[in-house]
Write an enzyme that holds these catalytic residues in place. Structure first.
Site, mmCIF file in Angstrom:
data_model
loop_
_atom_site.group_PDB
_atom_site.id
_atom_site.type_symbol
_atom_site.label_atom_id
_atom_site.label_comp_id
_atom_site.label_asym_id
_atom_site.label_seq_id
_atom_site.Cartn_x
_atom_site.Cartn_y
_atom_site.Cartn_z
ATOM 1 N N CYS A 18 0.580 -1.342 -0.148
ATOM 2 C CA CYS A 18 -0.040 -0.430 0.466
ATOM 3 C C CYS A 18 0.705 1.327 0.258
ATOM 4 O O CYS A 18 2.290 0.928 -0.119
ATOM 5 C CB CYS A 18 -0.731 -0.100 0.922
ATOM 6 S SG CYS A 18 -0.150 -0.245 2.769
ATOM 7 N N GLY A 46 -1.251 0.810 -4.683
ATOM 8 C CA GLY A 46 -2.940 0.323 -4.875
ATOM 9 C C GLY A 46 -3.863 -0.488 -4.977
ATOM 10 O O GLY A 46 -4.125 0.719 -5.515
ATOM 11 N N ASN A 120 1.657 1.351 5.818
ATOM 12 C CA ASN A 120 2.198 0.128 4.939
ATOM 13 C C ASN A 120 3.269 -1.163 5.055
ATOM 14 O O ASN A 120 4.210 0.234 6.093
ATOM 15 C CB ASN A 120 3.060 1.076 4.004
ATOM 16 C CG ASN A 120 4.079 0.407 2.339
ATOM 17 O OD1 ASN A 120 3.138 -0.329 2.725
ATOM 18 N ND2 ASN A 120 5.009 1.587 2.024
ATOM 19 N N GLY A 121 3.179 -1.973 4.808
ATOM 20 C CA GLY A 121 4.232 -2.893 5.046
ATOM 21 C C GLY A 121 2.886 -4.033 5.958
ATOM 22 O O GLY A 121 2.253 -4.451 6.311
ATOM 23 N N TYR A 264 10.866 -1.974 -9.189
ATOM 24 C CA TYR A 264 10.027 -2.028 -9.252
ATOM 25 C C TYR A 264 8.680 -1.544 -8.902
ATOM 26 O O TYR A 264 7.877 -0.407 -9.346
ATOM 27 C CB TYR A 264 9.434 -3.531 -9.476
ATOM 28 C CG TYR A 264 7.977 -3.751 -9.746
ATOM 29 C CD1 TYR A 264 7.539 -4.046 -10.482
ATOM 30 C CD2 TYR A 264 7.192 -4.020 -8.845
ATOM 31 C CE1 TYR A 264 6.646 -4.753 -11.487
ATOM 32 C CE2 TYR A 264 5.059 -4.647 -9.415
ATOM 33 C CZ TYR A 264 5.620 -4.300 -10.095
ATOM 34 O OH TYR A 264 4.461 -4.482 -11.061
ATOM 35 N N SER A 305 8.133 -0.495 -14.905
ATOM 36 C CA SER A 305 9.984 -0.744 -14.694
ATOM 37 C C SER A 305 10.792 -0.876 -15.781
ATOM 38 O O SER A 305 11.798 -0.610 -15.249
ATOM 39 C CB SER A 305 9.615 -1.603 -13.453
ATOM 40 O OG SER A 305 8.698 -2.752 -13.685
#
Length: 476
Positions: A18, A46, A120-121, A264, A305
């Site tokens: 996210c 996300g 986030n994580g 990426y 990417s």
């Protein structure tokens, strides 16, 4: 009990969990639209759900739902959230089901008032913490580890004098990756785990402070980049400005920035911990050209990417850089996944080949990674069907050999093709004329010497992996 995703549900592409964005206007002006535009800039992180929580007159309100930012926040829905403090979130689920209840920010009411949290994580000890909290009477409404953080912060807040102290007290209990925004009715707090797995930065425009996952989101709202939040740092923003607590900085002894932010995940126009994402990808391509040269007529990248790494390969090798693919940018959350027999067709819906660009040419195709090899193999076949005489595949990351527990959707070892076949065998299975990966020992050149996590390549985890696999859908 925890359920794992069925293996066939793992996607070939990598996904991040996210992105977060927060803003605080010290003059009491409404900044909800800032968060909307900030989340729009972070949409690549996300696409499953999004939400915004605001504080107005010491009352926290929120709106969140499944879908893209522009789908969820119609003018009517955005009009429901006004306030001078706000946090927002875009989500892809690596832990927890893809349902509305798991959308963030999470808003909690407790004895001291209200809190909103965006995270986030992934935590490696989320399951153990949750079970401990449940034994003490906690009732959970979601299946995500972010709610565990919310409970811990609320629990500590009952026994201390401020929200920032509660965050400080909670941090030693949570292990893993977290770039965290916590909003109380009158404060915005940001915290980054001591390893710095996930990015977080600070910006400012006039009377508004901004905290975001990437600098590209600062640019979108016209905020000037101030600095990155340091690994282990806690930032507090209130009407008097910004203060910092660095007591946990360097306590880990070793940083674990996710290398895939540079390969990426992040947008190429972002700068993370002082290193340009665009330049990192250019360098990856240059290294590939040095270590895996080949005679060819055209270098192309698999969008998005792969494009920058392809440019780097072309610059280093002298082979012309060109465009071989048209990408459908409107394949989002509503995309219906075909049956196994239609897997190749699913790639063509997302990408199509420019036949006139590749016909009769020897192609160097640059992609960011190979997970199971299915998608890359289909793209190679598409190029050959379009008339390419040779396709040489170069990958701007080393081979995946280990799962990630910190927020990247890399599956179990037995699902990673590099654990079962040699590089030559993988290339042959894909139909490529040759295959080359980025050299693990040269990866540090991409990030100008920054410390980073490379556990998905060599199994050297900065934090011990969980005894139980926390990845996939967690149903307790």
């Amino acid at each position: 009990m925890m359920k794992q995703k069925d293996s066939c549900q793992f996607k070939e592409e990598l996904h991040e969990e996210c992105g977060v964005f927060g803003a605080y206007n010290t003059k009491g002006e409404d900044i909800a639209s800032w968060v909307y535009y900030g989340l729009f800039a972070l949409q690549h992180r996300g696409q499953e759900s999004c939400g915004i929580a605001v504080s107005e007159n010491r009352d926290i309100r929120y709106y969140k739902d499944m879908g893209l930012v522009n789908e969820v926040f119609t003018p009517e829905n955005l009009d429901k959230v006004h306030g001078d403090i706000a946090i927002g979130h875009v989500r892809y689920s690596t832990a927890g089901s893809s349902v509305r209840a798991n959308a963030q920010p999470l808003v909690t009411k407790y004895v001291k008032g209200q809190l909103a949290i965006a995270h986030n994580g992934n935590l490696v000890n989320a399951v153990d913490l949750r079970e401990e909290l449940e034994k003490n009477g906690a009732i959970f409404q979601t299946t995500i580890d972010s709610e565990v953080i919310a409970y811990l912060v609320a629990k500590e807040r009952v026994h201390c004098g401020s929200v920032e102290e509660a965050v400080f007290r909670a941090m030693p209990h949570i292990k893993g990756a977290y770039s965290l925004l916590v909003m109380s009715p009158r404060k915005l707090i940001a915290a980054r785990d001591p390893y710095g797995f996930k990015p977080l930065c600070i910006g400012k425009r006039d009377d508004t402070w901004v905290v975001a996952s990437e600098t590209c989101a600062l640019d979108t709202v016209g905020a000037e980049f101030i600095r990155d939040v340091e690994p282990g740092e806690i930032i507090v923003i209130n009407e008097e400005g910004l203060t910092s607590n660095r007591e946990y900085c360097n306590s880990a002894g070793k940083c674990g920035r996710c290398i895939f932010e540079y390969i990426y995940f992040a947008r190429p126009d972002s700068v993370i911990d002082g290193v340009s994402v665009f330049n990192s990808r250019i360098m990856a391509g240059r290294i590939l050209a040095q270590t895996h040269p080949v005679e060819a007529d055209l270098v192309v990248g698999v969008p998005e990417s792969g494009n920058d790494a392809a440019m780097g390969y072309a610059l280093e090798s002298g082979i012309p850089y060109g465009r071989a693919f048209v990408k459908n940018n409107y394949v989002g959350r509503t995309f219906i996944k075909p049956k196994q027999s239609m897997r190749e067709q699913s790639v063509k819906i997302k990408l199509n080949v420019l036949k006139d660009a590749v016909k009769g040419k020897r192609i160097v195709m640059i992609d960011d990674s190979i997970v199971r090899g299915t998608t890359s193999g289909n793209i190679v076949q598409m190029l050959k069907n379009a008339g390419a005489t040779e396709v040489h595949v170069r990958i701007s990351s080393p081979p995946f050999k280990y799962p990630c527990y910190f927020g990247t959707d890399i599956p179990n070892r037995d699902q990673l093709i590099a654990n079962h076949y040699t590089v030559e065998e993988i290339g042959g299975m894909m139909g490529a004329d040759s295959l080359g990966y980025l050299d693990l020992n040269r990866m540090g050149e991409m990030v100008e010497g920054l410390n980073y996590c490379q556990a998905c390549f060599n199994g050297d985890y900065p934090i011990a992996p969980p005894t139980r696999d926390i990845r996939g859908d967690m149903e307790f």
